[in-house]
Motif scaffolding. Structure first.
Motif, PDB file in Angstrom:
ATOM      1  N   VAL A   1      62.200  11.680  11.996  1.00 35.05           N
ATOM      2  CA  VAL A   1      63.686  11.275  11.897  1.00 35.05           C
ATOM      3  C   VAL A   1      63.697   9.699  12.116  1.00 35.05           C
ATOM      4  O   VAL A   1      64.600   9.115  11.338  1.00 35.05           O
ATOM      5  CB  VAL A   1      64.434  12.049  12.867  1.00 35.05           C
ATOM      6  CG1 VAL A   1      65.842  11.381  13.110  1.00 35.05           C
ATOM      7  CG2 VAL A   1      64.361  13.740  12.463  1.00 35.05           C
ATOM      8  N   SER A   2      62.954   9.214  13.034  1.00 31.46           N
ATOM      9  CA  SER A   2      62.918   7.869  13.333  1.00 31.46           C
ATOM     10  C   SER A   2      62.308   7.216  11.827  1.00 31.46           C
ATOM     11  O   SER A   2      63.000   6.110  11.543  1.00 31.46           O
ATOM     12  CB  SER A   2      62.218   7.305  14.594  1.00 31.46           C
ATOM     13  OG  SER A   2      61.971   6.176  14.611  1.00 31.46           O
ATOM     14  N   ALA A   3      61.441   7.515  11.333  1.00 24.34           N
ATOM     15  CA  ALA A   3      61.030   6.937  10.115  1.00 24.34           C
ATOM     16  C   ALA A   3      61.947   6.932   9.072  1.00 24.34           C
ATOM     17  O   ALA A   3      61.827   5.904   8.325  1.00 24.34           O
ATOM     18  CB  ALA A   3      59.577   7.248   9.794  1.00 24.34           C
ATOM     19  N   ARG A   4      62.767   8.024   9.044  1.00 20.22           N
ATOM     20  CA  ARG A   4      63.746   7.892   7.932  1.00 20.22           C
ATOM     21  C   ARG A   4      64.929   6.944   8.264  1.00 20.22           C
ATOM     22  O   ARG A   4      65.797   6.681   7.526  1.00 20.22           O
ATOM     23  CB  ARG A   4      64.295   9.465   7.947  1.00 20.22           C
ATOM     24  CG  ARG A   4      63.472  10.310   7.276  1.00 20.22           C
ATOM     25  CD  ARG A   4      64.127  11.609   6.648  1.00 20.22           C
ATOM     26  NE  ARG A   4      65.031  12.362   7.433  1.00 20.22           N
ATOM     27  CZ  ARG A   4      64.648  13.249   8.272  1.00 20.22           C
ATOM     28  NH1 ARG A   4      63.624  13.756   7.872  1.00 20.22           N
ATOM     29  NH2 ARG A   4      65.434  14.021   9.038  1.00 20.22           N
ATOM     30  N   GLY A   5      65.021   6.485   9.378  1.00 18.47           N
ATOM     31  CA  GLY A   5      66.009   5.563   9.933  1.00 18.47           C
ATOM     32  C   GLY A   5      67.538   6.128  10.165  1.00 18.47           C
ATOM     33  O   GLY A   5      68.465   5.389  10.131  1.00 18.47           O
TER      34      GLY A   5
END
Length: 345
Positions: A333-337
């Motif tokens: 989720v974090s990598a998707r922003g």
């Protein structure tokens, strides 16, 4: 596009191959979260192990896995019949006889791919299992072994199985070389011959026949399900592609069966897997025994590498629990922003 199921043969329209050390009950539960209609298979289990071993550990299954088949290894008709009865009592929807594995273990026991050389014995095994159970009895085979002519060997095997009452045949469209190639090499080096499987279907139009071997995408699966010269196969079976890149399973129901996927996103797959993980942890199962099957879920999307690394490192630690999975999902989720769910399509 010919979607949906049609009669008896539709049961085998799409399946995930039996794979040693991979398609255990945790893997099958995970796969079922993404498709309601794919047929799932156990790892091969020898008839002797089913009869004498820890059955709950070897062939235990959950209600959620259906439709699911038990694949048996062996060459003794009486033992296979007994193991088939046990499998049916456990609730399996199909009993499948392995006539394709080329490993040293099966060669030592003269079963698996070795049975391609003895179609009469295969017939005896199928007949014994058919007499013992009410669920379908099927065979998964190769097109031949070693120096056999695939035109002759596959016809002989199929004819013997049909005479014994086999309900369906899945053909791995390669030869198996029992000498000179490892099991891994036998999955790649012998050339594929899809045409041979179509010729078999043309000769035996009443027998449900599925094809296996080298199929990497659902587009390739669709192409193999399309008619060739008026001949239409009844199903496709994917192995490594479905395991290593499992997100493709979330498209199976809409693409091949014309119905919605059971999940809207890959993130939802993880969320639905969490309660299962918690229950299994409470029963004493190690976290890594379950998370090893989900490493490829986010293949080629932002955060995939961090997801795999976190699970690989943290899930094997003593006391690892479901927080490891939630933390791995948070990395994606974090990598998707953002906090949007990763759509399945």
């Amino acid at each position: 596009m010919n979607k949906g199921k049609a009669g008896k043969s539709g049961a085998w329209r799409f399946s995930v191959a039996p794979m040693m050390d991979w398609t255990d009950r945790h893997c099958r539960f995970f796969h079922r979260l993404m498709t309601r209609h794919a047929r799932l298979y156990t790892e091969m289990v020898t008839a002797g192990a089913v009869i004498h071993g820890d059955r709950a550990r070897l062939i235990g299954l959950s209600r959620a896995e259906h439709p699911v088949a038990l694949q048996l290894g062996g060459a003794d008709p009486a033992a296979l019949a007994e193991a088939a009865r046990i499998g049916e009592d456990f609730g399996y929807d199909e009993i499948n006889l392995n006539v394709g594995c080329p490993s040293d273990r099966v060669q030592g026991g003269q079963f698996g791919a070795c049975l391609m050389a003895t179609p009469g014995l295969v017939a005896d095994c199928v007949a014994a299992m058919k007499a013992a159970v009410h669920v379908p009895v099927t065979v998964k085979c190769r097109i031949g072994i070693d120096d056999q002519d695939p035109e002759e060997s596959l016809d002989a095997l199929a004819d013997a199985a049909v005479a014994a009452g086999v309900d369906a045949l899945t053909v791995h469209a390669r030869k198996a070389w029992l000498k000179g190639l490892s099991p891994r090499e036998n999955r790649d080096i012998p050339p594929l011959d899809y045409g041979r499987v179509f010729r078999l279907k043309a000769r035996l139009p009443g027998l449900p026949i599925a094809i296996n071997g080298g199929i990497r995408t659902l587009a390739e699966a669709e192409a193999l399900l399309a008619p060739r010269g008026g001949v239409r196969l009844d199903g496709v079976m994917l192995g490594r592609a479905a395991y290593q890149d499992p997100h493709l399973l979330a498209a199976v129901d809409p693409v091949l069966f014309g119905v919605p996927a059971p999940v809207a996103s890959l993130d939802e797959v993880i969320e639905r897997f969490v309660p299962y993980i918690e229950a299994q942890l409470a029963a004493g199962v190690r976290l890594s025994a379950m998370t090893r099957h989900i490493l490829g879920l986010y293949q080629a999307v932002p955060g995939a590498r961090a997801f795999r690394r976190h699970l690989s490192v943290e899930a094997v630690k003593p006391g690892a629990d479901v927080r490891v999975v939630r933390d791995a999902l948070a990395l994606v989720v974090s990598a998707r922003g953002d906090h949007a769910l990763r759509a399945v399509a």
